[in-house]
Scaffold this motif. Structure first.
Motif, PDB file in Angstrom:
ATOM      1  N   VAL A 133      -1.243   2.629  -4.676  1.00 30.74           N
ATOM      2  CA  VAL A 133      -0.884   2.895  -6.389  1.00 30.74           C
ATOM      3  C   VAL A 133       0.351   2.520  -6.537  1.00 30.74           C
ATOM      4  CG1 VAL A 133      -0.395   4.770  -7.711  1.00 30.74           C
ATOM      5  CG2 VAL A 133      -2.399   5.066  -6.198  1.00 30.74           C
ATOM      6  N   LEU A 134       1.360   2.273  -5.732  1.00 31.74           N
ATOM      7  CA  LEU A 134       2.702   1.816  -6.339  1.00 31.74           C
ATOM      8  C   LEU A 134       2.663   0.191  -6.313  1.00 31.74           C
ATOM      9  CD1 LEU A 134       5.055   3.837  -3.984  1.00 31.74           C
ATOM     10  CD2 LEU A 134       4.729   4.167  -6.461  1.00 31.74           C
ATOM     11  N   PRO A 135       3.152  -0.241  -7.465  1.00 27.35           N
ATOM     12  CA  PRO A 135       3.268  -1.890  -7.296  1.00 27.35           C
ATOM     13  C   PRO A 135       4.156  -2.409  -6.428  1.00 27.35           C
ATOM     14  CG  PRO A 135       3.788  -0.549  -9.613  1.00 27.35           C
ATOM     15  CD  PRO A 135       3.733   0.140  -8.290  1.00 27.35           C
ATOM     16  N   SER A 136       3.584  -2.812  -5.262  1.00 27.88           N
ATOM     17  CA  SER A 136       4.196  -3.545  -4.244  1.00 27.88           C
ATOM     18  C   SER A 136       5.458  -4.350  -4.367  1.00 27.88           C
ATOM     19  CB  SER A 136       3.279  -4.197  -3.379  1.00 27.88           C
ATOM     20  OG  SER A 136       2.810  -5.293  -4.033  1.00 27.88           O
ATOM     21  N   LEU A 137       5.328  -5.348  -5.623  1.00 29.63           N
ATOM     22  CA  LEU A 137       6.427  -6.046  -5.937  1.00 29.63           C
ATOM     23  C   LEU A 137       7.597  -5.080  -6.611  1.00 29.63           C
ATOM     24  CD1 LEU A 137       7.331  -8.944  -6.305  1.00 29.63           C
ATOM     25  CD2 LEU A 137       6.553  -9.061  -8.492  1.00 29.63           C
ATOM     26  N   VAL A 138       7.390  -4.083  -7.307  1.00 37.16           N
ATOM     27  CA  VAL A 138       8.402  -3.475  -7.595  1.00 37.16           C
ATOM     28  C   VAL A 138       9.207  -2.606  -6.343  1.00 37.16           C
ATOM     29  CG1 VAL A 138       9.158  -1.408  -9.247  1.00 37.16           C
ATOM     30  CG2 VAL A 138       7.489  -3.148  -9.882  1.00 37.16           C
ATOM     31  N   LEU A 139       8.277  -2.218  -5.633  1.00 35.94           N
ATOM     32  CA  LEU A 139       8.890  -1.306  -4.386  1.00 35.94           C
ATOM     33  C   LEU A 139       9.683  -2.350  -3.704  1.00 35.94           C
ATOM     34  CD1 LEU A 139       9.172   1.222  -2.841  1.00 35.94           C
ATOM     35  CD2 LEU A 139       6.881   0.872  -1.901  1.00 35.94           C
ATOM     36  N   ALA A 140       8.969  -3.415  -3.378  1.00 29.88           N
ATOM     37  CA  ALA A 140       9.805  -4.626  -2.505  1.00 29.88           C
ATOM     38  C   ALA A 140      11.240  -4.933  -3.071  1.00 29.88           C
ATOM     39  CB  ALA A 140       8.829  -5.796  -2.122  1.00 29.88           C
ATOM     40  N   LEU A 141      11.220  -4.989  -4.599  1.00 28.77           N
ATOM     41  CA  LEU A 141      12.380  -5.138  -5.185  1.00 28.77           C
ATOM     42  C   LEU A 141      13.470  -4.338  -4.911  1.00 28.77           C
ATOM     43  CD1 LEU A 141      13.780  -7.251  -7.139  1.00 28.77           C
ATOM     44  CD2 LEU A 141      12.895  -6.047  -8.838  1.00 28.77           C
ATOM     45  N   VAL A 142      13.123  -3.135  -5.060  1.00 24.95           N
ATOM     46  CA  VAL A 142      13.749  -1.784  -4.849  1.00 24.95           C
ATOM     47  C   VAL A 142      14.590  -1.587  -3.440  1.00 24.95           C
ATOM     48  CG1 VAL A 142      13.836   0.640  -4.866  1.00 24.95           C
ATOM     49  CG2 VAL A 142      12.705  -0.483  -6.707  1.00 24.95           C
ATOM     50  N   LEU A 143      13.592  -1.998  -2.411  1.00 29.58           N
ATOM     51  CA  LEU A 143      13.813  -2.138  -1.290  1.00 29.58           C
ATOM     52  C   LEU A 143      14.830  -3.059  -0.692  1.00 29.58           C
ATOM     53  CD1 LEU A 143      10.627  -1.364   0.937  1.00 29.58           C
ATOM     54  CD2 LEU A 143      12.677   0.128   0.693  1.00 29.58           C
ATOM     55  N   SER A 144      14.718  -4.294  -1.408  1.00 27.88           N
ATOM     56  CA  SER A 144      15.752  -5.302  -1.101  1.00 27.88           C
ATOM     57  C   SER A 144      16.886  -5.099  -1.958  1.00 27.88           C
ATOM     58  CB  SER A 144      15.019  -6.596  -1.716  1.00 27.88           C
ATOM     59  OG  SER A 144      14.778  -6.663  -3.060  1.00 27.88           O
ATOM     60  N   ALA A 145      17.007  -4.327  -2.963  1.00 29.06           N
ATOM     61  CA  ALA A 145      18.565  -4.195  -3.398  1.00 29.06           C
ATOM     62  C   ALA A 145      19.155  -3.111  -2.862  1.00 29.06           C
ATOM     63  CB  ALA A 145      18.129  -3.715  -4.933  1.00 29.06           C
ATOM     64  N   ILE A 146      18.267  -1.965  -2.202  1.00 27.31           N
ATOM     65  CA  ILE A 146      19.080  -0.928  -1.490  1.00 27.31           C
ATOM     66  C   ILE A 146      19.668  -1.422  -0.363  1.00 27.31           C
ATOM     67  CG2 ILE A 146      18.636   1.082  -0.317  1.00 27.31           C
ATOM     68  CD1 ILE A 146      16.472   1.771  -2.397  1.00 27.31           C
ATOM     69  N   LEU A 147      18.672  -2.384   0.564  1.00 28.22           N
ATOM     70  CA  LEU A 147      19.288  -2.802   1.866  1.00 28.22           C
ATOM     71  C   LEU A 147      19.875  -4.079   1.883  1.00 28.22           C
ATOM     72  CD1 LEU A 147      15.669  -2.514   3.530  1.00 28.22           C
ATOM     73  CD2 LEU A 147      17.506  -0.937   3.739  1.00 28.22           C
ATOM     74  N   GLY A 148      20.282  -4.603   0.894  1.00 27.36           N
ATOM     75  CA  GLY A 148      21.027  -5.814   0.450  1.00 27.36           C
ATOM     76  C   GLY A 148      20.315  -7.233   0.942  1.00 27.36           C
ATOM     77  N   GLY A 149      20.706  -8.152   0.464  1.00 27.87           N
ATOM     78  CA  GLY A 149      20.269  -9.421   0.269  1.00 27.87           C
ATOM     79  C   GLY A 149      20.298 -10.101   1.679  1.00 27.87           C
ATOM     80  N   SER A 150      19.529 -10.601   2.472  1.00 29.14           N
ATOM     81  CA  SER A 150      19.323 -11.276   3.658  1.00 29.14           C
ATOM     82  C   SER A 150      17.624 -11.599   4.174  1.00 29.14           C
ATOM     83  CB  SER A 150      19.856 -10.450   4.984  1.00 29.14           C
ATOM     84  OG  SER A 150      19.030  -9.425   5.239  1.00 29.14           O
ATOM     85  N   THR A 151      17.734 -12.591   4.800  1.00 26.77           N
ATOM     86  CA  THR A 151      16.337 -12.949   5.214  1.00 26.77           C
ATOM     87  C   THR A 151      15.375 -11.880   5.790  1.00 26.77           C
ATOM     88  OG1 THR A 151      17.052 -15.263   5.453  1.00 26.77           O
ATOM     89  CG2 THR A 151      14.850 -14.776   6.348  1.00 26.77           C
ATOM     90  N   SER A 152      16.070 -11.088   6.717  1.00 25.84           N
ATOM     91  CA  SER A 152      15.391 -10.001   7.281  1.00 25.84           C
ATOM     92  C   SER A 152      15.161  -8.755   6.454  1.00 25.84           C
ATOM     93  CB  SER A 152      16.201  -9.434   8.419  1.00 25.84           C
ATOM     94  OG  SER A 152      17.495  -9.092   8.183  1.00 25.84           O
ATOM     95  N   THR A 153      15.948  -8.521   5.372  1.00 30.11           N
ATOM     96  CA  THR A 153      15.649  -7.536   4.359  1.00 30.11           C
ATOM     97  C   THR A 153      14.457  -8.090   3.533  1.00 30.11           C
ATOM     98  OG1 THR A 153      17.905  -7.260   4.288  1.00 30.11           O
ATOM     99  CG2 THR A 153      16.599  -6.556   2.403  1.00 30.11           C
ATOM    100  N   ILE A 154      14.443  -9.156   3.273  1.00 30.96           N
ATOM    101  CA  ILE A 154      13.171  -9.620   2.368  1.00 30.96           C
ATOM    102  C   ILE A 154      11.997  -9.567   3.166  1.00 30.96           C
ATOM    103  CG2 ILE A 154      12.150 -11.503   1.177  1.00 30.96           C
ATOM    104  CD1 ILE A 154      14.571 -10.419  -0.324  1.00 30.96           C
ATOM    105  N   ILE A 155      11.858  -9.928   4.444  1.00 29.61           N
ATOM    106  CA  ILE A 155      10.675  -9.804   5.369  1.00 29.61           C
ATOM    107  C   ILE A 155      10.385  -8.379   5.391  1.00 29.61           C
ATOM    108  CG2 ILE A 155      10.007 -10.114   7.622  1.00 29.61           C
ATOM    109  CD1 ILE A 155      11.849 -12.501   7.930  1.00 29.61           C
ATOM    110  N   LEU A 156      11.076  -7.471   5.750  1.00 29.49           N
ATOM    111  CA  LEU A 156      11.021  -6.048   5.913  1.00 29.49           C
ATOM    112  C   LEU A 156      10.528  -5.331   4.559  1.00 29.49           C
ATOM    113  CD1 LEU A 156      10.984  -3.423   7.606  1.00 29.49           C
ATOM    114  CD2 LEU A 156      13.441  -2.893   6.671  1.00 29.49           C
TER     115      LEU A 156
END
Length: 294
Positions: A133-156
Motif C-alpha cells: 500500500v505504501l508508495p515504495s519510492l516515497v518510503l525509500a526516499l524517507v529511509l535514505s534521508a534518515i540513514l544518510g547518503g551512501s551506496t549501502s544506504t540506497i541499496i538498503l
C-alpha cells in the motif's frame, strides 16, 4: 554420485541455453548487459579516478562533443564519457545488490507465508500488504534521508521497500507446489518444515525467482536514478546523479543536450536489456509460455 549430479546440471544448463538462444530479444538484452558490465569492470583500469575530481577538470564548461571529449563536458569541465563509465559502476552495483536484497526478503517471506498457515501466514501477509500500500519510492526516499547518503544506504532503502510484490508472487507459487501429492507423502514420512521448504518448495520456485530478479534489477536502477534525481544520491557519480546535475545547472536552457541525453540513454538501454532478459527467462522457464511470439 557427485559426477552424476554435475552431469545432470551440465545437461540442464545446455538445454536451458538451447532454449534461450531461440529468444532473439533475450539475446539482444544479454549482449547489452555484457557490454555494460564489462565496461563497468574495466573502467578503473583504463580511466584514472582523478577525472571525477572537479578541481582537476581541464575541459571547457558545457563544451559540446569533440574529438577530445566524445560526449562533451559537464558544468565543471569533466568528461561526460568518463562520468558515464564511472557512474555505471555505482548504478549497476545498486541495481544488482538492491534487487538481490529484495528477492531474498520476498522469497523468504513468500515461502514462509505459503508454507505456514493460520496466524503466522496472516501476520506475514498483513505486513506484505502494508508495504504494498505504501508508495515504495516515497518510503525509500524517507529511509535514505534518515540513514544518510551512501551506496549501502540506497541499496538498503530500495531493497527493503520493493520486496512485497515478490512475496505475493512466491506465496502463490508455494501454495501451488504444496498442493502436489509428493509434498503430502513427504510430510507423512516425517519431513520437517525446513526440509519441505528447502528441498521441495525452493527448487520449484527458483525459476520464478530468477526471472523476477532480472526484472527487479531494472526497477532498482530506475529507482536509484529517481532517488538521485530527487537529491537522495549515494555521494558518488551515477547516471541518476548526472541527470540531477544537468537539471541543477540548467543544461536544457543552455542547450547542453549531451549532458542529458548520455545518462538518460544509458538508463533506458540497461533497463530495457534487463527487461528483455527477464521476459526471455520467464518464457524459457515457464513451459506454458513457450511458443509465444519472440
Amino acid at each position: 554420485m557427485t559426477s552424476v549430479t554435475w552431469q545432470r546440471r551440465r545437461t540442464a544448463l545446455a538445454r536451458f541455453w538451447l532454449q534461450y538462444r531461440t529468444q532473439r530479444a533475450g539475446l539482444v538484452g544479454a549482449a547489452i548487459l555484457v557490454v555494460a558490465v564489462l565496461a563497468a569492470l574495466i573502467t578503473p583500469f583504463v580511466i584514472d579516478p582523478t577525472v571525477m575530481d572537479v578541481t582537476k577538470a581541464t575541459g571547457a564548461k558545457m563544451a559540446p562533443p569533440s574529438l577530445e571529449y566524445p560526449l562533451g563536458t559537464d558544468e565543471s569541465g569533466r568528461s561526460i564519457l568518463s562520468m558515464i563509465l564511472w557512474g555505471s559502476r555505482v548504478s549497476l552495483l545498486i541495481g544488482f545488490m538492491s534487487a538481490l536484497l529484495s528477492m531474498v526478503i520476498g522469497t523468504v517471506v513468500g515461502i514462509a507465508a505459503g508454507h505456514f498457515r493460520g496466524w503466522a501466514s496472516a501476520v506475514l501477509m498483513r505486513i506484505t500488504d502494508w508495504f504494498l500500500v505504501l508508495p515504495s519510492l516515497v518510503l525509500a526516499l524517507v529511509l535514505s534521508a534518515i540513514l544518510g547518503g551512501s551506496t549501502s544506504t540506497i541499496i538498503l532503502a530500495i531493497g527493503v521497500t520493493s520486496w512485497a510484490s515478490t512475496a505475493r508472487l512466491i506465496r502463490a507459487q508455494t501454495l501451488a507446489v504444496e498442493a502436489r501429492p509428493y509434498i503430502e507423502r513427504s510430510l507423512a514420512l516425517g519431513a520437517g518444515h525446513w526440509h519441505v521448504m528447502s528441498r521441495h518448495v525452493l527448487p520449484n520456485v527458483a525459476p520464478l525467482v530468477l526471472a523476477n530478479t532480472t526484472l527487479q534489477v531494472a526497477s532498482a536502477i530506475v529507482a536509484e536514478s529517481t532517488l538521485a534525481f530527487l537529491g537522495a544520491d549515494s555521494g558518488q557519480a551515477s547516471w541518476g546523479s548526472m541527470l540531477r546535475g544537468s537539471y541543477d545547472w540548467g543544461a536544457t536552457t543552455a542547450g547542453a543536450w549531451w549532458y542529458i541525453l548520455a545518462p538518460g540513454l544509458c538508463i533506458v538501454a540497461v533497463v530495457l536489456a534487463f527487461t528483455l532478459c527477464g521476459r526471455a527467462l520467464e518464457t524459457v522457464l515457464n513451459p506454458r509460455l513457450r511458443g509465444v511470439a519472440r
